[in-house]
Enzyme design. Structure first.
Site, mmCIF file in Angstrom:
data_model
loop_
_atom_site.group_PDB
_atom_site.id
_atom_site.type_symbol
_atom_site.label_atom_id
_atom_site.label_comp_id
_atom_site.label_asym_id
_atom_site.label_seq_id
_atom_site.Cartn_x
_atom_site.Cartn_y
_atom_site.Cartn_z
ATOM 1 N N LYS A 18 164.159 -50.544 7.549
ATOM 2 C CA LYS A 18 165.359 -51.235 8.033
ATOM 3 C C LYS A 18 165.767 -50.745 9.423
ATOM 4 C CE LYS A 18 168.009 -49.917 4.600
ATOM 5 N NZ LYS A 18 167.094 -49.175 3.705
ATOM 6 N N ARG B 175 175.458 -51.664 -0.051
ATOM 7 C CA ARG B 175 174.502 -51.006 -0.939
ATOM 8 C C ARG B 175 174.861 -51.226 -2.403
ATOM 9 N NH1 ARG B 175 171.882 -47.502 2.616
ATOM 10 N NH2 ARG B 175 171.223 -45.554 1.793
ATOM 11 N N ARG C 75 158.414 -38.464 6.551
ATOM 12 C CA ARG C 75 159.354 -38.838 7.602
ATOM 13 C C ARG C 75 160.075 -37.602 8.153
ATOM 14 N NH1 ARG C 75 163.434 -43.898 6.900
ATOM 15 N NH2 ARG C 75 164.910 -42.544 5.856
ATOM 16 N N ARG D 97 165.029 -34.249 6.487
ATOM 17 C CA ARG D 97 166.385 -34.357 5.972
ATOM 18 C C ARG D 97 166.498 -33.721 4.585
ATOM 19 N NH1 ARG D 97 167.579 -40.670 6.857
ATOM 20 N NH2 ARG D 97 168.269 -40.382 4.710
ATOM 21 N N ARG E 200 166.811 -41.231 -4.944
ATOM 22 C CA ARG E 200 167.310 -42.301 -4.075
ATOM 23 C C ARG E 200 166.683 -43.637 -4.437
ATOM 24 N NH1 ARG E 200 165.737 -39.977 1.359
ATOM 25 N NH2 ARG E 200 166.318 -41.933 2.328
HETATM 26 P P1 ADP Z 1 168.008 -44.341 3.489
HETATM 27 O O1 ADP Z 1 168.157 -45.819 3.617
HETATM 28 O O2 ADP Z 1 166.835 -43.807 4.196
HETATM 29 O O3 ADP Z 1 168.243 -43.815 2.115
HETATM 30 P P2 ADP Z 1 170.449 -43.960 4.932
HETATM 31 O O4 ADP Z 1 170.331 -43.221 6.188
HETATM 32 O O5 ADP Z 1 170.718 -45.405 4.952
HETATM 33 O O6 ADP Z 1 169.150 -43.610 4.177
HETATM 34 O O7 ADP Z 1 171.557 -43.279 4.005
HETATM 35 C C1 ADP Z 1 171.562 -41.891 3.717
HETATM 36 C C2 ADP Z 1 172.602 -41.585 2.654
HETATM 37 O O8 ADP Z 1 173.896 -41.974 3.128
HETATM 38 C C3 ADP Z 1 172.430 -42.349 1.350
HETATM 39 O O9 ADP Z 1 171.532 -41.697 0.480
HETATM 40 C C4 ADP Z 1 173.852 -42.343 0.816
HETATM 41 O O10 ADP Z 1 174.204 -41.084 0.268
HETATM 42 C C5 ADP Z 1 174.670 -42.528 2.068
HETATM 43 N N1 ADP Z 1 174.930 -43.960 2.366
HETATM 44 C C6 ADP Z 1 174.493 -44.657 3.448
HETATM 45 N N2 ADP Z 1 174.927 -45.936 3.409
HETATM 46 C C7 ADP Z 1 175.664 -46.043 2.265
HETATM 47 C C8 ADP Z 1 176.368 -47.108 1.659
HETATM 48 N N3 ADP Z 1 176.430 -48.351 2.210
HETATM 49 N N4 ADP Z 1 176.998 -46.868 0.482
HETATM 50 C C9 ADP Z 1 176.971 -45.643 -0.095
HETATM 51 N N5 ADP Z 1 176.312 -44.595 0.421
HETATM 52 C C10 ADP Z 1 175.670 -44.785 1.600
#
Ligand code: ADP
Ligand code: ZN
Length: 215
Positions: free
Chosen positions: A13, A88, A127, A162, A173
Site C-alpha cells: 500500500k 482498518r 522489510r 520495526r 498482524r
Molecule cells: P502495516 O500496514 O505494515 O501493518 P502500518 O504502518 O499501516 O503497518 O500500521 C502499523 C500499526 O499502526 C498497526 O499495526 C496498528 O497498530 C496501527 N495502525 C495503523 N493504522 C491503523 C488504523 N487505521 N486503525 C488502527 N490501528 C492502526
C-alpha cells in the site's frame, strides 16, 4: 484522486501510494506513519498508541478517528488523497463515510491489493524501515537493500527492523487483518467502489489503478 488503499500489511500500500502521489500531487495519508511519528515524538497520542502497535494490535478506533477527522480537513487534501492503512475496521469505515459526507468529498475508488499470505509473510520479515520519523523510507534486505548497509539512502539515518516486524508480531498482524480489516472489501463492494487488484508487483498495481481511472 481520492482513493482508499486496502490490503494486508506488506501488500505494498505504501509503495503504491507513493507512486500515485507523483502522478497528480495527491497526498499519501498513512495512519501507521502518523502513529510512528507520534511515538517517536513522545506525544500523548504516541504514548497511548505504542503498546498496541508493538504487539501488532490495532489502535482503538476513537484514537484513529481523532487523527483522521482533522487530517482530512487540512488544505493539502483538496487536490486528492491516498488513504494508506485507514480505514482498518468497519466502524472506522462508517465514521469515514460520515466525515466525507460532511465535507462533501466523494471517493473515486477503493483498491484492494490482494497478495498471497506466504509472499506477504516473507516480505515483512525482510522489510527494514528508516528510523527517522520524517523519512520512514522502506527497504528490503532481499529485494531492495540500501546502498550502504544499515544506512538510509535518502537521509543517512539508521535502518531498523520495526518492533512489530518480528515473526510473532507479523503472524498476529496478519490474523488481525483477516479478522478486522478483510471484511471492508465486502463493505465497499456494496457501495460499488471496490476494485480488487491481484498482483505481487507494485508497478502492476499502479498500472491497473491508472487504467481504471483513465489517467
Ligand atoms: P502495516 O500496514 O505494515 O501493518 P502500518 O504502518 O499501516 O503497518 O500500521 C502499523 C500499526 O499502526 C498497526 O499495526 C496498528 O497498530 C496501527 N495502525 C495503523 N493504522 C491503523 C488504523 N487505521 N486503525 C488502527 N490501528 C492502526
Ligand atoms: Zn531516511
Amino acid at each position: 484522486m481520492k482513493l482508499i488503499l486496502l490490503g494486508a500489511p506488506g501488500a505494498g500500500k505504501g509503495t503504491v501510494a507513493k507512486r500515485l502521489t507523483e502522478i497528480d500531487g495527491s497526498v499519501q495519508i498513512s495512519t501507521g506513519d502518523i502513529l510512528r511519528g507520534a511515538v517517536k515524538a513522545g506525544s500523548e497520542l504516541g504514548k497511548e498508541a505504542q503498546g498496541y502497535m508493538d504487539r501488532g494490535d490495532l489502535v482503538p478506533d476513537a484514537l484513529i478517528m481523532g487523527i483522521m477527522g482533522n487530517r482530512l480537513q487540512e488544505p493539502d487534501c483538496a487536490k486528492g488523497f491516498l488513504l494508506d492503512g485507514f480505514p482498518r475496521t468497519i466502524p472506522q469505515a462508517e465514521a469515514l463515510d460520515e466525515i466525507l459526507t460532511k465535507l462533501g468529498i466523494k471517493l473515486d475508488m477503493v483498491v484492494d491489493i490482494d497478495v498471497p499470505r506466504d509472499v506477504i509473510f516473507d516480505r515483512l520479515c525482510t522489510r527494514r524501515t528508516c528510523e527517522n520519523s520524517d523519512c520512514q523510507a522502506i527497504y528490503n534486505v532481499k529485494s531492495m537493500p540500501s546502498k550502504v548497509e544499515g544506512k538510509c539512502d535518502k537521509c543517512g539515518s539508521a535502518i531498523i527492523q520495526r518492533a512489530d516486524e518480528t515473526e510473532e508480531a507479523i503472524g498476529h498482524r496478519l490474523d488481525t487483518y483477516n479478522e478486522k480489516t478483510a471484511p471492508l472489501a465486502g463493505y465497499y463492494k456494496n457501495s460499488g467502489l471496490l476494485k480488487t487488484v491481484t498482483g505481487t508487483s507494485s508497478d502492476a498495481v499502479v498500472d491497473a489503478i491508472k487504467a481504471e481511472l483513465k489517467i
